[in-house]
Design a protein around this motif. Structure first.
Motif, short mmCIF file in Angstrom:
data_model
loop_
_atom_site.label_atom_id
_atom_site.label_comp_id
_atom_site.label_asym_id
_atom_site.label_seq_id
_atom_site.Cartn_x
_atom_site.Cartn_y
_atom_site.Cartn_z
N HIS A 51 0.83 -1.21 0.00
CA HIS A 51 0.00 0.00 0.00
C HIS A 51 0.87 1.26 0.00
CE1 HIS A 51 -3.57 2.36 0.59
NE2 HIS A 51 -3.05 2.92 1.67
N PHE A 52 1.91 1.28 0.80
CA PHE A 52 2.78 2.44 0.87
C PHE A 52 3.53 2.65 -0.44
CE2 PHE A 52 6.68 4.68 1.86
CZ PHE A 52 6.18 5.78 2.52
N ILE A 53 4.07 1.56 -1.01
CA ILE A 53 4.83 1.69 -2.26
C ILE A 53 3.92 2.12 -3.40
CG2 ILE A 53 6.11 0.38 -4.00
CD1 ILE A 53 7.33 -1.22 -1.70
N GLN A 57 4.50 5.38 -5.75
CA GLN A 57 4.65 5.33 -7.20
C GLN A 57 3.55 6.13 -7.91
OE1 GLN A 57 5.11 1.23 -8.31
NE2 GLN A 57 7.29 1.29 -7.90
N ARG A 58 2.41 6.32 -7.29
CA ARG A 58 1.37 7.15 -7.92
C ARG A 58 1.78 8.60 -7.95
NH1 ARG A 58 -3.92 4.63 -5.11
NH2 ARG A 58 -4.12 2.82 -6.46
N ARG A 59 2.54 9.04 -6.96
CA ARG A 59 2.95 10.44 -6.90
C ARG A 59 4.07 10.75 -7.87
NH1 ARG A 59 3.90 11.27 -0.70
NH2 ARG A 59 2.88 9.32 -0.30
N ARG A 60 4.77 9.74 -8.34
CA ARG A 60 5.90 9.97 -9.24
C ARG A 60 5.45 9.87 -10.69
NH1 ARG A 60 11.11 7.09 -6.78
NH2 ARG A 60 10.93 7.91 -4.69
N THR A 61 6.22 10.52 -11.55
CA THR A 61 5.93 10.41 -12.97
C THR A 61 6.58 9.18 -13.57
OG1 THR A 61 7.83 11.83 -13.46
CG2 THR A 61 5.68 12.88 -13.27
N SER A 68 10.02 -1.07 -7.41
CA SER A 68 9.44 -2.21 -8.13
C SER A 68 10.05 -3.53 -7.65
CB SER A 68 9.65 -2.06 -9.63
OG SER A 68 8.97 -0.93 -10.10
N ILE A 69 11.35 -3.52 -7.37
CA ILE A 69 12.00 -4.72 -6.84
C ILE A 69 11.45 -5.03 -5.46
CG2 ILE A 69 14.22 -5.63 -6.03
CD1 ILE A 69 15.50 -4.11 -8.40
N LEU A 70 11.25 -4.01 -4.63
CA LEU A 70 10.65 -4.23 -3.31
C LEU A 70 9.24 -4.80 -3.43
CD1 LEU A 70 11.77 -1.23 -1.10
CD2 LEU A 70 12.19 -3.63 -0.71
N GLN A 71 8.50 -4.36 -4.44
CA GLN A 71 7.16 -4.92 -4.67
C GLN A 71 7.25 -6.41 -4.99
OE1 GLN A 71 4.60 -3.58 -3.62
NE2 GLN A 71 3.63 -2.26 -5.10
N ALA A 72 8.21 -6.79 -5.81
CA ALA A 72 8.38 -8.21 -6.15
C ALA A 72 8.78 -9.04 -4.93
CB ALA A 72 9.42 -8.36 -7.25
N ILE A 73 9.67 -8.51 -4.13
CA ILE A 73 10.08 -9.22 -2.91
C ILE A 73 8.91 -9.31 -1.94
CG2 ILE A 73 11.59 -9.11 -0.89
CD1 ILE A 73 13.71 -7.91 -2.77
N ASN A 74 8.11 -8.26 -1.85
CA ASN A 74 6.94 -8.29 -0.98
C ASN A 74 5.93 -9.34 -1.45
OD1 ASN A 74 7.49 -6.46 1.06
ND2 ASN A 74 6.89 -4.73 -0.20
N THR A 75 5.86 -9.55 -2.75
CA THR A 75 4.97 -10.59 -3.26
C THR A 75 5.41 -11.96 -2.75
OG1 THR A 75 4.58 -9.29 -5.26
CG2 THR A 75 4.05 -11.64 -5.36
#
Length: 93
Positions: A51-53, A57-61, A68-75
Protein backbone atom coordinates in the motif's frame (compact mmCIF):
# COMPACT_ATOMS: atom_id res chain seq x y z
CA UNK A 1 12.36 12.71 -0.85
CA UNK A 2 14.04 9.59 -2.23
CA UNK A 3 15.33 8.52 1.18
CA UNK A 4 11.90 8.96 2.75
CA UNK A 5 10.20 6.97 0.00
CA UNK A 6 12.61 4.07 0.55
CA UNK A 7 12.92 4.26 4.34
CA UNK A 8 9.52 2.85 5.34
CA UNK A 9 9.42 0.01 2.76
CA UNK A 10 12.98 -1.01 3.65
CA UNK A 11 12.19 -1.01 7.38
CA UNK A 12 9.13 -3.18 6.71
CA UNK A 13 11.22 -5.42 4.44
CA UNK A 14 13.86 -6.04 7.13
CA UNK A 15 11.14 -6.66 9.71
CA UNK A 16 9.54 -9.15 7.32
CA UNK A 17 12.86 -10.93 6.82
CA UNK A 18 13.41 -11.26 10.57
CA UNK A 19 9.89 -12.55 11.19
CA UNK A 20 10.05 -14.93 8.23
CA UNK A 21 13.38 -16.32 9.40
CA UNK A 22 11.91 -16.89 12.88
CA UNK A 23 9.01 -18.74 11.26
CA UNK A 24 11.30 -20.91 9.15
CA UNK A 25 13.60 -21.66 12.10
CA UNK A 26 10.57 -22.66 14.17
CA UNK A 27 9.39 -24.99 11.40
CA UNK A 28 12.86 -26.53 11.08
CA UNK A 29 12.95 -27.11 14.83
CA UNK A 30 16.05 -25.01 15.38
CA UNK A 31 14.35 -22.71 17.91
CA UNK A 32 13.51 -23.95 21.35
CA UNK A 33 11.15 -21.02 21.88
CA UNK A 34 7.64 -21.02 20.51
CA UNK A 35 7.92 -17.75 18.58
CA UNK A 36 7.20 -19.05 15.09
CA UNK A 37 3.65 -17.71 15.16
CA UNK A 38 4.95 -14.16 14.86
CA UNK A 39 6.06 -15.08 11.34
CA UNK A 40 2.44 -15.09 10.30
CA UNK A 41 2.42 -11.29 10.69
CA UNK A 42 4.58 -11.15 7.55
CA UNK A 43 1.64 -11.04 5.08
CA UNK A 44 0.06 -8.15 6.96
CA UNK A 45 3.31 -6.18 6.93
CA UNK A 46 3.78 -7.03 3.24
CA UNK A 47 0.33 -5.69 2.48
CA UNK A 48 1.16 -2.50 4.38
CA UNK A 49 4.33 -2.14 2.34
CA UNK A 50 2.37 -2.79 -0.91
CA UNK A 51 0.00 0.00 0.00
CA UNK A 52 2.78 2.44 0.87
CA UNK A 53 4.83 1.69 -2.26
CA UNK A 54 1.76 2.01 -4.49
CA UNK A 55 1.10 5.44 -2.98
CA UNK A 56 4.71 6.46 -3.57
CA UNK A 57 4.65 5.33 -7.20
CA UNK A 58 1.37 7.15 -7.92
CA UNK A 59 2.95 10.44 -6.90
CA UNK A 60 5.90 9.97 -9.24
CA UNK A 61 5.93 10.41 -12.97
CA UNK A 62 8.44 7.58 -13.51
CA UNK A 63 8.31 4.20 -11.80
CA UNK A 64 11.30 3.60 -9.55
CA UNK A 65 13.18 0.39 -10.23
CA UNK A 66 14.10 -0.05 -6.57
CA UNK A 67 10.49 0.25 -5.43
CA UNK A 68 9.44 -2.21 -8.13
CA UNK A 69 12.00 -4.72 -6.84
CA UNK A 70 10.65 -4.23 -3.31
CA UNK A 71 7.16 -4.92 -4.67
CA UNK A 72 8.38 -8.21 -6.15
CA UNK A 73 10.08 -9.22 -2.91
CA UNK A 74 6.94 -8.29 -0.98
CA UNK A 75 4.97 -10.59 -3.26
CA UNK A 76 7.22 -13.47 -2.28
CA UNK A 77 7.03 -12.64 1.43
CA UNK A 78 3.26 -12.34 1.10
CA UNK A 79 2.84 -15.79 -0.45
CA UNK A 80 5.36 -17.88 1.57
CA UNK A 81 3.54 -17.86 4.96
CA UNK A 82 0.26 -18.77 3.26
CA UNK A 83 1.99 -21.64 1.44
CA UNK A 84 3.47 -22.87 4.72
CA UNK A 85 0.09 -22.66 6.40
CA UNK A 86 -1.59 -24.55 3.56
CA UNK A 87 1.14 -27.21 3.63
CA UNK A 88 0.46 -27.78 7.32
CA UNK A 89 -3.29 -27.96 6.71
CA UNK A 90 -2.84 -30.48 3.90
CA UNK A 91 -0.37 -32.42 6.06
CA UNK A 92 -2.92 -32.66 8.87
CA UNK A 93 -5.55 -34.11 6.54
Amino acid sequence: MIIRSYLIPMAIFFTNMVLLSILLLEIAGALSHKQGGVGFFVPFLSFLSFHFIRGQQRRRTAVSRGLSILQAINTITFVVPFAIFLAFIIGMI
